[in-house]
Design an enzyme around this catalytic site. Sequence first.
Site, PDB file in Angstrom:
ATOM      1  N   ASP A  59     -13.222  34.097 -35.310  1.00 37.61           N
ATOM      2  CA  ASP A  59     -12.474  32.849 -35.443  1.00 37.61           C
ATOM      3  C   ASP A  59     -13.149  31.708 -34.685  1.00 37.61           C
ATOM      4  O   ASP A  59     -12.918  30.541 -34.969  1.00 37.61           O
ATOM      5  CB  ASP A  59     -11.045  33.032 -34.937  1.00 37.61           C
ATOM      6  CG  ASP A  59     -10.207  31.800 -35.242  1.00 37.61           C
ATOM      7  OD1 ASP A  59      -9.897  31.594 -36.430  1.00 37.61           O
ATOM      8  OD2 ASP A  59      -9.923  31.012 -34.313  1.00 37.61           O
TER       9      ASP A  59
ATOM     10  N   GLY B   1     -10.450  26.964 -36.813  1.00 37.09           N
ATOM     11  CA  GLY B   1     -11.436  27.461 -37.765  1.00 37.09           C
ATOM     12  C   GLY B   1     -11.085  27.318 -39.227  1.00 37.09           C
ATOM     13  O   GLY B   1     -11.655  26.507 -39.937  1.00 37.09           O
ATOM     14  N   LEU B   2     -10.100  28.098 -39.676  1.00 37.48           N
ATOM     15  CA  LEU B   2      -9.806  28.114 -41.104  1.00 37.48           C
ATOM     16  C   LEU B   2      -9.271  26.775 -41.559  1.00 37.48           C
ATOM     17  O   LEU B   2      -9.576  26.310 -42.651  1.00 37.48           O
ATOM     18  CB  LEU B   2      -8.773  29.198 -41.401  1.00 37.48           C
ATOM     19  CG  LEU B   2      -9.354  30.475 -41.993  1.00 37.48           C
ATOM     20  CD1 LEU B   2      -8.230  31.386 -42.422  1.00 37.48           C
ATOM     21  CD2 LEU B   2     -10.271  30.168 -43.174  1.00 37.48           C
TER      22      LEU B   2
ATOM     23  N   ASP C 227       0.811  -1.211   0.000  1.00 38.20           N
ATOM     24  CA  ASP C 227       0.000   0.000   0.000  1.00 38.20           C
ATOM     25  C   ASP C 227       0.849   1.268   0.000  1.00 38.20           C
ATOM     26  O   ASP C 227       0.333   2.356  -0.255  1.00 38.20           O
ATOM     27  CB  ASP C 227      -0.959  -0.002   1.199  1.00 38.20           C
ATOM     28  CG  ASP C 227      -2.061  -1.054   1.053  1.00 38.20           C
ATOM     29  OD1 ASP C 227      -2.024  -1.814   0.067  1.00 38.20           O
ATOM     30  OD2 ASP C 227      -2.948  -1.119   1.926  1.00 38.20           O
TER      31      ASP C 227
END
Lengths: 428, 524
Positions: free
Chosen positions: B274, B409-410, B36
């Site tokens: 954008d 985006g683009l 543990d």
Amino acid sequence: MTELPRLAETGGCRNTPILKQRGQHQVFCGLTGIIWLHRKMQDAFFLVVGSRTCAHLLQSAAGVMIFAEPRFGTAILEETDLAGLADAQEELDRVVAELLSRRPDIRQLFLVGSCPSEVIKIDLQRAAERLSETHAPHVRILNFSGSGIETTFTQGEDACLASMVPVLPQTEARELLLVGALPDVVEEQAVSLLEQMGIGPIRVLPAPRADSDLAVGKNTVFVLTQPFLGDTHAALERRGARHLPAPFPFGEEGTTAWLRVIAEEFGVDAETFDRVTAAPRARARKAVSQASEALRGKSVFFFPDSQLEIPLARFLTRECGMEAIEVGAPFIHKGVVGPDLDLLAEGPTLAEGQDVDLQLDRCRAARPDLTVCGLGLANPLEAEGLATKWAIELVFTPVHFYEQAGDLAGLFSRPVRRADLLKVEAAE
Amino acid sequence: MKLTVWTYEGPPHVGAMRVATGMTGLHYVLHAPQGDTYADLLFTMIERRDHRPPVTFTTFQARDLGADTAHLFKDACQRAYDRFQPEAIIVGASCTAELIQDDPGGMAETMGLPVPTIPLELPSYQRKENFGADETFFQIVRTLARPAERTAQITANLIGPTGLGFRHRDDIAEVTALLSDMGISVNAVAPMTSSPSDIARLGAAHFNVLMYPETAETAARWMERELGLPYSKVVPIGVGATRDFVAEVADLAGVAPYLDDSRLRLPWYSKSVDSTYLTGKRVFLFGDGTHVKAAARIARDEMGFEVVGLGCYNREMARDIRAVAKGFGVAPLITDDYLEVERTIEELSPEMILGTQMERHIGKRLGIPCAVISAPVHVQDFPARYSPQMGIEGANVIFDTWVHPLVMGLEEHLLTMFREDFEFHDAAGPSHHGGKAAPRVEDVDGGPAPQTPREYLEPEEAADLVPASTVSVIWLPAAEKELKKIPFFVRGKARRNTETFAAERGVSEISVDTLYEAKAHYAR
Ligand code: SF4
Ligand code: SF4
């Protein structure tokens, strides 16, 4: 070129008194071995019968390295299992059936015991026998303990391999058996060197698949590739196989000594031995001498972890020019690491078991140039200005035999070089 | 027994360790086997802590079991006290020790240590990590905190941050700044950064800021009742929530609300052209309840996404998450079964996942981008830079984090336009991510058979939200081929929409026409 390894000048460490302390241990339990075993045995699944802690340990030790559909899982015990409301054996039947129907590619299933399953005495042996009958011949079901109350870290692999020995078929053939789970590339190198000497047939335990031609008998001779395989060693002897004690194949010297023990057993002549080993030996020497430049004259301190500590201390002191201050190992099995102890010069403290706080006190007082320790201790020691090497990497990385000797030295020299490289403190 | 592959939460004693490790001057004596101790590495490796967690494990072994584990415990406890000289000790058992019933709490009490010893009862076979943290903090507060005279100045406690928390370190700084702008100072941050003596004077604050209900709600309720400290209910993650938080705090403190939003960029970034491409992106959310709740609101109201599913792994938050899901008109997924989460994501085929490190791997497998919003944590969730989730800077960080995995985006348009180009094909992945672009595999006729038939198996809860459909639909080869021409980041949506469209109309074979009819149907 056939010189025997020099014995340690001051006499080896075989009879050095061993420091034994009992206190908090800072080590993994045997479940950890599943992380590398499940990669090695490609048709095997490891089912831990345990608690959420066991599942969390496996996940944390594995990191996220192997998220790709792992071949291990945990049957987590719940209240109903503990209260005796659910019959453990029936529950296991159900979980195993569910698992095997989801993974029809599985041919070997290991039921792995944990602390909780052992404390409440779930009889996994009985379960394995019963389930084997149900699922034979398609799936073979075995059991072993990886619990923290019975096993320490690499002992999990030992327990797993030992569980396979009794069910291996019997053979009368004189065969060489290499024992230990090694990365494939390393295993192939070893087999190839031995075959070039004309030794064979060569078998490997564990075999990558259940349906291999692995068998054992009184004409089998076996050699260990890992120093933590004490129980497997005993199990093989019970099957009549004979052990070839040898230093472990780390570094050029260790590899040569290991190969030589086998070569002698199989009557390989010196000339053949040299012809096969000369080129890789030269390469290994060169690689080690380059990679160990940063290590020469530096001191090293081992916390107990994988049981690789003694063979590695032998490699670092004899081939890399380091000085060992303390070599801690969880267990010291002289029948297995005796040949390495003979080669390790007297001087370092040998420690078995652990009281981590006292050991940390000794380490801080000694201020070694390099400390080999577990992941829980590494960053805290680094923060105190001590360079560290995490021990777990030594079982995850190909480090055996000639072609990896330089990499092995590199694993140790990188932290030392890094400590010298970094200029990140404010000017004094 | 429950078959588990990966877990979202550790056992409850790991939660207790998170509390202890966040604090100073506290020590945890844990009756547990040696394995543990792996839990230490969560803190030293994942969180890169430079100290060992203040935890002593008794590391009992099988041979101790028959003999005297109780003695072992007392020894460990005494030695831990002597060595670390803590102001207070918490004691407890891990899953294994719970079974041997040594009663660490009772034993510690009889030892007469000169500092408070606080026993923890953490049922390992029923509860999990978050419960462990919440309960531990509660027990510490209940034992140590005393009614105190209020500070002359208006002050608040920040409660909930722990070791190994998702961005807790930076959230503390951000919330401290929000309060300070309103003239409120911080009395204590707890458990993280506090010592037992700091806990003792929590009652001197005027109110509590409950940063993470997962780890401090029980303590917050107790302090409200026993110390008269009201606590805040809004968690300031996201722009709207931060504004609400400011209003709530102003109310609690009796001051005028004030928020310095001069450095807040999310609203403008989201409005700027954008970001148009973010419109209606179908996202799936999964994590702890608090972060999912906050993220759902951000996703819809601040990013313009469409939330197609959400859920949490901690049952303690199930009620909240069900309510949120209802508001979004989606089925809640309350589970800690990784495979179930994976199945749900596969079925919903969202365009993006907002999840945990586990969903990041699901995303990798399914080819769906993923941003991480919640614990369980990984070393990456402790970045060197300042990177909060809360407050003004938190909102900015969230915008960046969520947009990063997406094709921008683009680039999205260019990919559509040149999708037949052998280098600029869609499987090449976003250009701002590392890694070598994989060459496109040309379709050969007679190549892999279309993946049909596909069966619809909706989760039961979803029955009344999604039109029921058990029809198998078959993709005709030409339609399957046409589908491949659609850029990968909308392909999942197209496939799903078309299948739903076909199923609703009882069409069992999808042709190229069906594909375009569905496209026209779903056009927006
Ligand atoms: S030490 Fe025991 S309880 Fe802990 S992870 Fe290992 S097997 Fe499970
Ligand atoms: S490149 Fe970005 S999206 Fe991809 S894994 Fe890394 S952080 Fe996540």
